[in-house]
Design an enzyme around this catalytic site. Structure first.
Site, PDB file in Angstrom:
ATOM      1  N   GLY A 108       0.802  -1.219   0.000  1.00 14.29           N
ATOM      2  CA  GLY A 108       0.000   0.000   0.000  1.00 14.29           C
ATOM      3  C   GLY A 108       0.830   1.261   0.000  1.00 14.29           C
ATOM      4  O   GLY A 108       0.322   2.357  -0.217  1.00 14.29           O
TER       5      GLY A 108
ATOM      6  N   ARG B 108       6.000 -13.399   0.850  1.00 18.90           N
ATOM      7  CA  ARG B 108       5.530 -13.565   2.230  1.00 18.90           C
ATOM      8  C   ARG B 108       4.650 -14.797   2.353  1.00 18.90           C
ATOM      9  O   ARG B 108       4.118 -15.289   1.343  1.00 18.90           O
ATOM     10  CB  ARG B 108       4.682 -12.338   2.613  1.00 18.90           C
TER      11      ARG B 108
ATOM     12  N   ASP C   8       1.532 -11.638   6.755  1.00 16.42           N
ATOM     13  CA  ASP C   8       2.060 -10.815   5.654  1.00 16.42           C
ATOM     14  C   ASP C   8       3.418 -10.220   6.006  1.00 16.42           C
ATOM     15  O   ASP C   8       4.090  -9.665   5.153  1.00 16.42           O
ATOM     16  CB  ASP C   8       1.080  -9.682   5.307  1.00 16.42           C
TER      17      ASP C   8
HETATM   18  P1  AMP Z   1       2.202  -3.213   8.014  1.00 15.82           P
HETATM   19  O1  AMP Z   1       1.417  -3.132   9.276  1.00 15.82           O
HETATM   20  O2  AMP Z   1       3.224  -2.121   7.863  1.00 15.82           O
HETATM   21  O3  AMP Z   1       2.775  -4.566   7.753  1.00 15.82           O
HETATM   22  O4  AMP Z   1       1.162  -2.911   6.860  1.00 15.82           O
HETATM   23  C1  AMP Z   1       0.008  -3.654   6.661  1.00 15.82           C
HETATM   24  C2  AMP Z   1      -0.645  -3.224   5.366  1.00 15.82           C
HETATM   25  O5  AMP Z   1      -1.036  -1.863   5.420  1.00 15.82           O
HETATM   26  C3  AMP Z   1       0.242  -3.360   4.141  1.00 15.82           C
HETATM   27  O6  AMP Z   1      -0.554  -3.781   3.091  1.00 15.82           O
HETATM   28  C4  AMP Z   1       0.748  -1.962   3.937  1.00 15.82           C
HETATM   29  O7  AMP Z   1       1.105  -1.723   2.602  1.00 15.82           O
HETATM   30  C5  AMP Z   1      -0.456  -1.144   4.355  1.00 15.82           C
HETATM   31  N1  AMP Z   1      -0.082   0.193   4.814  1.00 15.82           N
HETATM   32  C6  AMP Z   1       0.566   0.540   5.949  1.00 15.82           C
HETATM   33  N2  AMP Z   1       0.727   1.873   6.040  1.00 15.82           N
HETATM   34  C7  AMP Z   1       0.182   2.403   4.927  1.00 15.82           C
HETATM   35  C8  AMP Z   1       0.016   3.731   4.415  1.00 15.82           C
HETATM   36  N3  AMP Z   1       0.480   4.807   5.071  1.00 15.82           N
HETATM   37  N4  AMP Z   1      -0.608   3.885   3.228  1.00 15.82           N
HETATM   38  C9  AMP Z   1      -1.064   2.832   2.555  1.00 15.82           C
HETATM   39  N5  AMP Z   1      -0.974   1.576   2.968  1.00 15.82           N
HETATM   40  C10 AMP Z   1      -0.352   1.340   4.140  1.00 15.82           C
HETATM   41 MG    MG Z   2       3.631  -5.514   6.405  1.00 10.57          MG
END
Ligand code: AMP
Ligand code: MG
Length: 483
Positions: free
Chosen positions: A87, A178, A247
């Site tokens: 994202g 992943r 993930d």
């Molecule tokens: P994480 O908790 O960092 O592993 O992220 C979980 C999901 O949320 C993943 O798909 C990331 O790409 C998405 N994500 C986290 N932060 C953001 C953001 N600021 N904008 C868009 N997607 C995000």
């Molecule tokens: Mg992640």
């Protein structure tokens, strides 16, 4: 700058990614650049100015041979299945290094993608510097990890609980495949696509499995080996990942996705620093259980490949998963024994180790520093090391080394390669982040990284980098997901 990209992910079925470019940023400014890693990768940035590097590693410059994709994946977050995807990340390309290795170069915080949902696609400078420090520290501690090549401030505001400065991190990993990628395939793609992807993964990470009788089952076994190695390494140095969602678990066995992670101070297996982990699902001492839980999701995702008959597939997968506990425990006790200078562990040694851990637990002893105190008696200024029980334990331990015929010099050598004297404790990391934001200089960051690189080889101990947090605010530190 020239990259030696050889992009293979883009030749996979198109459900696995979306073509998208980084969103250019307003005013890119280079904050840190990892020159040594750049050299290992075979990119020679010597002729580039800081401005040029900032433009490149913010995504402001377009490269003809870049992959420019966001990867699709899903995952179980705190136990619940969700459709995800990059994202806020874009794969710049797969770099082939001079010694023939392949690494993903990925921007994190580079703007929205088709998988951004409600997110802004951005990251904060503080969080990206924190990832830079901790991922490079993990590498310095000989623990498989994604690495960090550069952090570039974007000159744009990012809105979290507070307004913060934005940044793009360039992270380097042997891939970003992943457990959640497999879950995504099992849920949303055809069995043929799943087979293609499994073959791709084996080719990329486990070429020794090519041609094996049941490739999915073999892959599962190999990932169990890699992940048990990884978790045992985390437990060795007191690392708590914080968000072991499926993930965030790689097939390669590298640590990835540094969010609310931390290093434990006092030995308490129930320690969870992440502000979102209120039930301790991802607590220090639960990480092996969760690894098995995640690998069970991986096995489920590959059932159609394991056998045509579902019952048979489950039976085969279960048989392999059942080996996890024994594989883990063997490595775990071997690791703990090495922390007290014993290479081949017997039941007697397990008891000795458990007695030490129990004492540490009951006395709020610092995990890292207790082993430092065993290696270099008298260096840690803490009265608990003068306690009778600890002294008696040390006596038992010394007698055991004599019984085993282990020379003290050799025991020390074993311990030195297993016990880091420096870990990036939250209080240290916070100090460094404050210093960077207040002074605009990365001097404190570089000094910390320099120390961490000598964690197994320090000839003189620098107590300033070894102190656990003193006040309760630092002790109760929570790391936030507002990244
Ligand atoms: P994480 O908790 O960092 O592993 O992220 C979980 C999901 O949320 C993943 O798909 C990331 O790409 C998405 N994500 C986290 N932060 C953001 C953001 N600021 N904008 C868009 N997607 C995000
Ligand atoms: Mg992640």
């Amino acid at each position: 700058m020239k990259f030696n990209f050889d992009n293979t992910y883009t030749s996979l079925p198109t459900e696995l990614f979306s073509v998208c470019k980084p969103t250019p940023v307003n005013k890119p400014q280079l904050v840190v650049f990892n020159q040594q890693l750049a050299e290992e990768l075979g990119i020679d940035p010597k002729s580039e100015s800081a401005e040029e590097l900032a433009a490149i590693f913010s995504g402001n410059i377009f490269f003809e041979n870049a992959a420019n994709i966001a990867q699709a994946y899903s995952g179980h977050q705190f136990g619940h299945f969700t459709r995800l995807g990059d994202g806020r990340a874009v794969l710049l390309g797969e770099q082939l290094t001079p010694d023939g290795k392949r690494f993903d170069l990925q921007f994190k915080g580079s703007g929205t993608t088709p998988y951004s949902r409600n997110g802004d696609g951005r990251a904060t400078l503080r969080a990206m510097l924190r990832e830079y420090i901790i991922s490079e520290a993990m590498h310095a501690l000989n623990i498989p990890s994604s690495r960090s090549l550069a952090v570039v401030a974007t000159g744009e505001a990012v809105y979290r609980e507070q307004v913060q400065e934005g940044a793009v991190l360039t992270r380097v990993a042997s891939s970003h495949i992943r457990v959640g990628t497999f879950e995504h395939l099992a849920r949303f793609c055809s069995p043929q696509t799943l087979q293609i992807f499994t073959d791709y993964t084996i080719n990329r990470h486990y070429p020794e499995l090519i041609g094996s009788e049941n490739s999915a089952l073999s892959l599962l076994k190999s990932v169990i080996e890699k992940q048990t190695d990884l978790i045992v390494n985390w437990l060795r140095v007191g690392f708590i990942h914080g968000v072991m969602n499926t993930d965030n678990m790689t097939i390669s066995g590298e640590t990835i996705d540094y969010g609310p992670c931390a290093f434990m101070n006092t030995y308490k297996p129930e320690t969870a620093y992440s502000s979102i982990d209120t039930n301790g699902r991802y607590a220090f001492g639960n990480q092996a259980n969760i690894a098995l839980w995640n690998l069970t999701r991986l096995a489920e995702s590959m059932l159609t490949l394991i056998a045509d008959n579902t019952e048979k597939a489950i039976e085969n997968a279960q048989e392999v998963l059942n080996t996890f506990q024994a594989v883990f425990e063997e490595k775990y006790f071997k690791m703990l024994a090495s922390k007290i200078g014993i290479e081949a562990v017997q039941n007697k040694d397990k008891e000795l180790i458990n007695n030490l851990l129990k004492w540490m637990y009951n006395n709020n002893a610092d995990y890292t520093n207790t082993f430092v105190e065993l290696m270099y008696p008298g260096t840690i200024n803490d009265n608990i090391y003068l306690e009778e029980y600890f002294k008696k334990w040390k006596n038992d331990w010394k007698n055991r080394l004599i019984e085993l015929g282990i020379d003290p010099e050799l025991a020390l050598k074993t311990m030195q390669s297993s016990n880091p004297v420096y870990i990036p404790r939250n209080n240290q990391v916070e100090m460094v982040l404050n210093s960077v934001s207040e002074s605009g200089s990365t001097q404190a960051l570089e000094a910390l990284m320099e120390k961490l690189s000598t964690s197994y080889s320090a000839s003189e101990l620098d107590i300033n980098y070894m102190l656990p947090p003193l006040n309760s605010e630092e002790k109760n530190y929570k790391t936030y997901c507002g990244t």
